[in-house]
Design a protein around this motif. Structure first.
Motif, short mmCIF file in Angstrom:
data_model
loop_
_atom_site.label_atom_id
_atom_site.label_comp_id
_atom_site.label_asym_id
_atom_site.label_seq_id
_atom_site.Cartn_x
_atom_site.Cartn_y
_atom_site.Cartn_z
N GLN A 77 0.86 -1.18 0.00
CA GLN A 77 0.00 0.00 0.00
C GLN A 77 0.89 1.23 0.00
OE1 GLN A 77 -2.74 -0.12 3.33
NE2 GLN A 77 -4.39 -0.47 1.88
N PRO A 78 0.84 2.06 -1.03
CA PRO A 78 1.68 3.25 -1.05
C PRO A 78 1.20 4.27 -0.02
CG PRO A 78 0.17 3.29 -2.89
CD PRO A 78 -0.01 1.95 -2.21
N PHE A 79 2.04 5.26 0.26
CA PHE A 79 1.65 6.34 1.16
C PHE A 79 0.45 7.09 0.60
CE2 PHE A 79 1.96 10.95 1.90
CZ PHE A 79 1.61 10.96 3.24
N ALA A 80 0.47 7.40 -0.71
CA ALA A 80 -0.63 8.16 -1.30
C ALA A 80 -0.84 7.77 -2.75
CB ALA A 80 -0.36 9.66 -1.21
N ALA A 114 -1.40 7.01 6.21
CA ALA A 114 -0.41 7.62 7.10
C ALA A 114 -0.26 6.72 8.32
CB ALA A 114 -0.85 9.01 7.51
N VAL A 115 0.94 6.14 8.48
CA VAL A 115 1.16 5.13 9.50
C VAL A 115 2.41 5.45 10.32
CG1 VAL A 115 1.57 2.65 9.88
CG2 VAL A 115 0.12 3.39 8.00
N ALA A 116 2.27 5.30 11.64
CA ALA A 116 3.43 5.37 12.53
C ALA A 116 3.56 4.01 13.22
CB ALA A 116 3.25 6.47 13.56
N VAL A 121 8.41 5.59 14.20
CA VAL A 121 8.90 5.79 12.83
C VAL A 121 7.64 5.90 11.98
CG1 VAL A 121 10.24 4.80 10.94
CG2 VAL A 121 10.97 4.45 13.30
N ASP A 122 7.59 6.90 11.11
CA ASP A 122 6.36 7.08 10.33
C ASP A 122 6.66 7.21 8.84
OD1 ASP A 122 6.57 9.96 9.45
OD2 ASP A 122 6.67 10.26 11.61
N ASN A 123 5.60 7.08 8.06
CA ASN A 123 5.73 7.20 6.60
C ASN A 123 5.26 8.56 6.10
OD1 ASN A 123 2.95 6.94 6.83
ND2 ASN A 123 2.77 5.52 5.11
N TYR A 124 4.90 9.49 6.99
CA TYR A 124 4.38 10.78 6.55
C TYR A 124 5.32 11.95 6.81
CZ TYR A 124 2.76 10.49 11.42
OH TYR A 124 2.69 10.30 12.76
N THR A 125 6.52 11.68 7.31
CA THR A 125 7.52 12.74 7.46
C THR A 125 8.44 12.67 6.26
OG1 THR A 125 7.42 12.58 9.87
CG2 THR A 125 9.36 13.65 8.91
N PHE A 126 8.56 13.80 5.56
CA PHE A 126 9.39 13.87 4.37
C PHE A 126 10.67 14.60 4.70
CE2 PHE A 126 5.10 13.35 2.89
CZ PHE A 126 5.23 12.43 1.85
N LYS A 127 11.76 14.16 4.06
CA LYS A 127 13.03 14.85 4.29
C LYS A 127 12.96 16.25 3.67
CE LYS A 127 15.63 13.45 0.23
NZ LYS A 127 16.82 12.90 -0.29
N ALA A 128 13.61 17.19 4.34
CA ALA A 128 13.60 18.56 3.83
C ALA A 128 14.49 18.66 2.60
CB ALA A 128 14.11 19.52 4.91
N HIS A 154 -6.38 6.87 5.89
CA HIS A 154 -6.25 5.90 6.97
C HIS A 154 -5.04 6.34 7.79
CE1 HIS A 154 -5.43 1.55 8.43
NE2 HIS A 154 -6.16 2.22 9.31
N VAL A 155 -5.28 6.70 9.04
CA VAL A 155 -4.23 7.23 9.92
C VAL A 155 -4.08 6.28 11.11
CG1 VAL A 155 -3.47 9.20 11.31
CG2 VAL A 155 -4.86 9.57 9.24
N VAL A 156 -2.84 5.80 11.31
CA VAL A 156 -2.55 4.90 12.42
C VAL A 156 -1.38 5.46 13.21
CG1 VAL A 156 -1.83 2.56 13.07
CG2 VAL A 156 -3.34 2.89 11.12
N ASP A 157 -1.59 5.66 14.53
CA ASP A 157 -0.51 6.12 15.41
C ASP A 157 -0.66 5.44 16.76
OD1 ASP A 157 1.33 7.43 17.04
OD2 ASP A 157 1.03 9.35 16.01
N PRO A 158 0.17 4.42 17.02
CA PRO A 158 0.06 3.68 18.29
C PRO A 158 0.28 4.56 19.53
CG PRO A 158 1.47 2.51 16.75
CD PRO A 158 1.18 3.85 16.15
#
Length: 181
Positions: A77-80, A114-116, A121-128, A154-158
């Motif tokens: 499943q891709p990020f977007a 969007a998953v943490a 560690v998450d998939n929604y933080t992009f490098k600057a 779909h947002v998952v944050d434990p």
């Protein structure tokens, strides 16, 4: 003889311009746009269709845009995924005032995952992105209207004990509407 040279001198360039207009495809630029977007976001970005309408405000439409997950996240499943992304960019402000003005961003049927992880560690933080030139930083872009049509997230944050599925649809008269399913 002179008339033939004159007709050939004008006719051949006009014919070449007409042929270029008939056979032109913005899709030829997809590999370059994919590469630049991937470098800017730090992960693979792909699209299947690209159309540009030139003018004072340039309109760019990209079809079937996909932003993959970073390494360490499932590739299933891709990020977007975005069925169609439309961006309007004011080229005059950019060329003459060195300002990035984006009057419109329209997302048609975006699907976001969007998953943490428990280790945060998450998939929604992009490098600057690194600045292209040292010195005075550019001001942030001015963004006008953001519209989202038939969006799903779909947002998952434990850490927050959150597992949300959202339907997002904006409307000009009512603002952003978010529904929890």
């Amino acid at each position: 003889m002179r008339a033939k040279c004159w007709v050939a001198g004008i006719g051949i360039p006009v014919l070449l311009i007409v042929l270029l207009a008939i056979f032109w495809s913005w899709n030829w630029f997809i590999p370059m746009v994919d590469s630049r977007a991937s470098a800017a976001l730090g992960r693979k970005v792909t699209m299947s269709h690209l159309h540009v309408r030139l003018g004072r405000v340039v309109t760019v439409r990209a079809g079937n845009v996909q932003i993959d997950n970073p390494k360490g996240f499932p590739a299933t499943q891709p990020f977007a995924k975005i069925r169609q992304l439309t961006i309007r960019f004011n080229i005059i402000d950019y060329l003459f005032h060195n300002r990035t003005v984006v009057p419109l961003i329209d997302l048609n049927h975006p699907v976001i995952n969007a998953v943490a992880t428990p280790a945060q560690v998450d998939n929604y933080t992009f490098k600057a992105a690194k600045p292209s030139k040292p010195g005075k930083p550019k001001p942030p872009p001015e963004i006008g209207t953001l519209t989202i049509e038939s969006g799903l997230a779909h947002v998952v944050d434990p850490k927050l004990k959150a597992n949300l599925r959202l339907v997002i649809d904006t409307r000009a008269a009512t603002g952003i509407v978010a529904k929890h399913r």
